[in-house]
Design a protein around this motif. Sequence first.
Motif, PDB file in Angstrom:
ATOM      1  N   PRO A 124       1.105  -1.300   0.223  1.00  0.00           N
ATOM      2  CA  PRO A 124      -0.019  -0.267  -0.109  1.00  0.00           C
ATOM      3  C   PRO A 124       1.098   1.238  -0.043  1.00  0.00           C
ATOM      4  N   GLN A 125       0.714   2.430  -0.760  1.00  0.00           N
ATOM      5  CA  GLN A 125       1.060   3.666  -0.612  1.00  0.00           C
ATOM      6  C   GLN A 125       0.527   4.499   0.143  1.00  0.00           C
ATOM      7  N   LEU A 126       1.189   5.224   1.143  1.00  0.00           N
ATOM      8  CA  LEU A 126       0.638   5.934   2.336  1.00  0.00           C
ATOM      9  C   LEU A 126       0.668   7.386   2.421  1.00  0.00           C
ATOM     10  N   SER A 127      -0.040   8.158   1.993  1.00  0.00           N
ATOM     11  CA  SER A 127      -0.076   9.202   2.396  1.00  0.00           C
ATOM     12  C   SER A 127      -0.790  10.452   3.204  1.00  0.00           C
ATOM     13  N   ASP A 128      -0.506  11.259   3.554  1.00  0.00           N
ATOM     14  CA  ASP A 128      -0.698  12.490   4.066  1.00  0.00           C
ATOM     15  C   ASP A 128      -2.515  12.991   3.952  1.00  0.00           C
ATOM     16  N   GLU A 129      -2.881  12.604   2.533  1.00  0.00           N
ATOM     17  CA  GLU A 129      -4.086  12.933   1.647  1.00  0.00           C
ATOM     18  C   GLU A 129      -5.256  12.570   2.187  1.00  0.00           C
ATOM     19  N   LYS A 130      -6.140  13.014   2.042  1.00  0.00           N
ATOM     20  CA  LYS A 130      -7.724  12.102   2.546  1.00  0.00           C
ATOM     21  C   LYS A 130      -8.013  11.637   1.479  1.00  0.00           C
ATOM     22  N   LYS A 131      -7.602  10.484   1.305  1.00  0.00           N
ATOM     23  CA  LYS A 131      -7.755   9.453   0.421  1.00  0.00           C
ATOM     24  C   LYS A 131      -7.992   7.532   0.783  1.00  0.00           C
ATOM     25  N   LEU A 132      -8.696   7.084   0.012  1.00  0.00           N
ATOM     26  CA  LEU A 132      -8.734   5.888  -0.205  1.00  0.00           C
ATOM     27  C   LEU A 132      -9.220   5.352  -1.446  1.00  0.00           C
ATOM     28  N   LYS A 133      -7.640   5.340  -1.659  1.00  0.00           N
ATOM     29  CA  LYS A 133      -7.724   3.932  -3.323  1.00  0.00           C
ATOM     30  C   LYS A 133      -7.866   3.277  -3.572  1.00  0.00           C
ATOM     31  N   PHE A 134      -9.357   1.738  -3.662  1.00  0.00           N
ATOM     32  CA  PHE A 134      -8.373   0.551  -3.781  1.00  0.00           C
ATOM     33  C   PHE A 134      -8.560  -0.037  -5.057  1.00  0.00           C
ATOM     34  N   THR A 135      -7.891  -0.792  -5.816  1.00  0.00           N
ATOM     35  CA  THR A 135      -8.096  -1.336  -7.288  1.00  0.00           C
ATOM     36  C   THR A 135      -8.054  -2.942  -7.054  1.00  0.00           C
ATOM     37  N   MET A 158     -12.613   7.268  -2.295  1.00  0.00           N
ATOM     38  CA  MET A 158     -13.202   8.429  -1.604  1.00  0.00           C
ATOM     39  C   MET A 158     -11.524   9.178  -1.249  1.00  0.00           C
ATOM     40  N   ASP A 159     -12.333  10.416  -1.394  1.00  0.00           N
ATOM     41  CA  ASP A 159     -11.018  11.938  -0.935  1.00  0.00           C
ATOM     42  C   ASP A 159     -11.910  12.914  -0.689  1.00  0.00           C
ATOM     43  N   ALA A 160     -11.577  13.627  -0.157  1.00  0.00           N
ATOM     44  CA  ALA A 160     -11.934  14.862   0.784  1.00  0.00           C
ATOM     45  C   ALA A 160     -12.961  15.733   0.174  1.00  0.00           C
ATOM     46  N   THR A 161     -13.764  15.836  -0.825  1.00  0.00           N
ATOM     47  CA  THR A 161     -15.131  15.677  -1.113  1.00  0.00           C
ATOM     48  C   THR A 161     -16.421  14.489  -1.821  1.00  0.00           C
ATOM     49  N   ASP A 162     -15.716  14.199  -1.573  1.00  0.00           N
ATOM     50  CA  ASP A 162     -16.939  12.802  -1.530  1.00  0.00           C
ATOM     51  C   ASP A 162     -16.476  10.984  -0.570  1.00  0.00           C
ATOM     52  N   SER A 163     -16.902  11.004   0.672  1.00  0.00           N
ATOM     53  CA  SER A 163     -15.997  10.219   1.500  1.00  0.00           C
ATOM     54  C   SER A 163     -16.758   9.730   2.072  1.00  0.00           C
ATOM     55  N   TYR A 194       1.634  -5.829   4.040  1.00  0.00           N
ATOM     56  CA  TYR A 194       0.898  -5.940   2.525  1.00  0.00           C
ATOM     57  C   TYR A 194      -1.250  -6.408   2.626  1.00  0.00           C
ATOM     58  N   VAL A 195      -1.467  -5.724   1.401  1.00  0.00           N
ATOM     59  CA  VAL A 195      -2.755  -5.978   1.114  1.00  0.00           C
ATOM     60  C   VAL A 195      -3.450  -6.622   0.629  1.00  0.00           C
ATOM     61  N   PRO A 196      -4.680  -6.831   0.204  1.00  0.00           N
ATOM     62  CA  PRO A 196      -4.910  -8.089  -0.586  1.00  0.00           C
ATOM     63  C   PRO A 196      -5.755  -7.103  -1.542  1.00  0.00           C
ATOM     64  N   ALA A 197      -5.124  -6.368  -2.513  1.00  0.00           N
ATOM     65  CA  ALA A 197      -5.902  -5.423  -3.414  1.00  0.00           C
ATOM     66  C   ALA A 197      -4.545  -5.452  -4.744  1.00  0.00           C
ATOM     67  N   ASP A 198      -4.318  -4.788  -6.112  1.00  0.00           N
ATOM     68  CA  ASP A 198      -4.162  -4.540  -6.909  1.00  0.00           C
ATOM     69  C   ASP A 198      -3.076  -3.929  -5.931  1.00  0.00           C
ATOM     70  N   GLN A 199      -3.837  -2.925  -6.169  1.00  0.00           N
ATOM     71  CA  GLN A 199      -3.635  -0.797  -5.830  1.00  0.00           C
ATOM     72  C   GLN A 199      -3.606  -0.651  -4.223  1.00  0.00           C
ATOM     73  N   ALA A 200      -3.324  -0.224  -3.607  1.00  0.00           N
ATOM     74  CA  ALA A 200      -4.246   0.458  -3.147  1.00  0.00           C
ATOM     75  C   ALA A 200      -3.689   2.149  -1.893  1.00  0.00           C
ATOM     76  N   GLU A 201      -3.605   2.928  -2.134  1.00  0.00           N
ATOM     77  CA  GLU A 201      -3.056   4.879  -1.668  1.00  0.00           C
ATOM     78  C   GLU A 201      -3.610   4.909  -0.672  1.00  0.00           C
ATOM     79  N   ILE A 202      -3.930   5.093   0.643  1.00  0.00           N
ATOM     80  CA  ILE A 202      -4.125   4.988   1.503  1.00  0.00           C
ATOM     81  C   ILE A 202      -4.038   6.087   2.323  1.00  0.00           C
ATOM     82  N   GLY A 203      -4.905   6.953   2.992  1.00  0.00           N
ATOM     83  CA  GLY A 203      -4.476   8.817   3.204  1.00  0.00           C
ATOM     84  C   GLY A 203      -4.562   8.101   5.406  1.00  0.00           C
ATOM     85  N   MET A 204      -4.186   9.048   5.793  1.00  0.00           N
ATOM     86  CA  MET A 204      -4.307   9.574   7.166  1.00  0.00           C
ATOM     87  C   MET A 204      -5.709   9.227   8.028  1.00  0.00           C
TER      88      MET A 204
END
Length: 295
Positions: A124-135, A158-163, A194-204
């Motif tokens: 998974p890719q971790l960031s400080d953004e408000k985002k959950l993006k799982f593929t 999910m992001d800050a405008t659509d969570s 690691y997580v069960p996904a093809d791609q994962a971006e996870i914010g705080m």
Amino acid sequence: MLQSYAKEERQATGINLRLKENRVVGYFFEVSKAHAEQLPSRFIRRQSMVTGERFTTDQMMRLQSDIANAKEKVIDLERQIFNDLLQKVKSVISILFTAAERVAVCDVAAAFAHLAHKNHYCRPQLSDEKKLKFTAVRHPIVECMVSRGEFVPNNLYMDATDSCFLITGPNMAGKSTYLRQNALVVLMACIGCYVPADQAEIGMVDRIFCRIGASDNLAKGESTFLLEMNETARILRYATDKSLVIMDEVGRGTGSDDGLALARAILEELAENIQPYMLFATHYHCLLYTSDAAD
């Protein structure tokens, strides 16, 4: 020791002396009544039984005393060895704790690596953004319980405008599985797996709140509905805009009108005021239209 003495006495008397022991008499020789009168005077009668007589001797009593003393000495010696071992362990306790902690870290890391390789997890890719993006995310437990390829992966964004997402559908459509699998992905990423996904971006994400399932605690006077409301109240009080909230069938434990009103109020409070990452599953289809109208 006793066996050797018993053998000597059998040879000396020519009588079949049966060596026995119990808690009352201790060790003794048992002979038939026919042979009891043939024993030498050094044999001391201890008990008379229906089937025979029981005797002891001064030598047997000395041997019994030696055995009892030996047992006490063994216990004292074991206690001393154990205490010595404790003192040695106490002198290196900090080293042992450090070693145990490092072994535990290696064990967890190795287990994570094995799991990721075996089940084709992604980093998974971790960031400080408000985002959950799982593929193509999967439920890590359910996919292991079905045949390979039968579990259908899903996406989430999910992001800050659509969570805040409202999820509905028939029974056994996979709503609860979808809620749980996304929460598990976040939890696994936060503990370094690691997580069960093809791609994962996870914010705080600061916390994960879950209101799923039906249970009660009648011994304390807490019904299913009361527990559900207590858990919901805890979520509304402590959730933040960085929390992940998954809720399933809130309000179904009471009447239809009351349940719908509760579900709508909870949904609006979370979506409009708290604004966490939220997956809200419900059978109240009209909430979809209420939500659209509010937008």
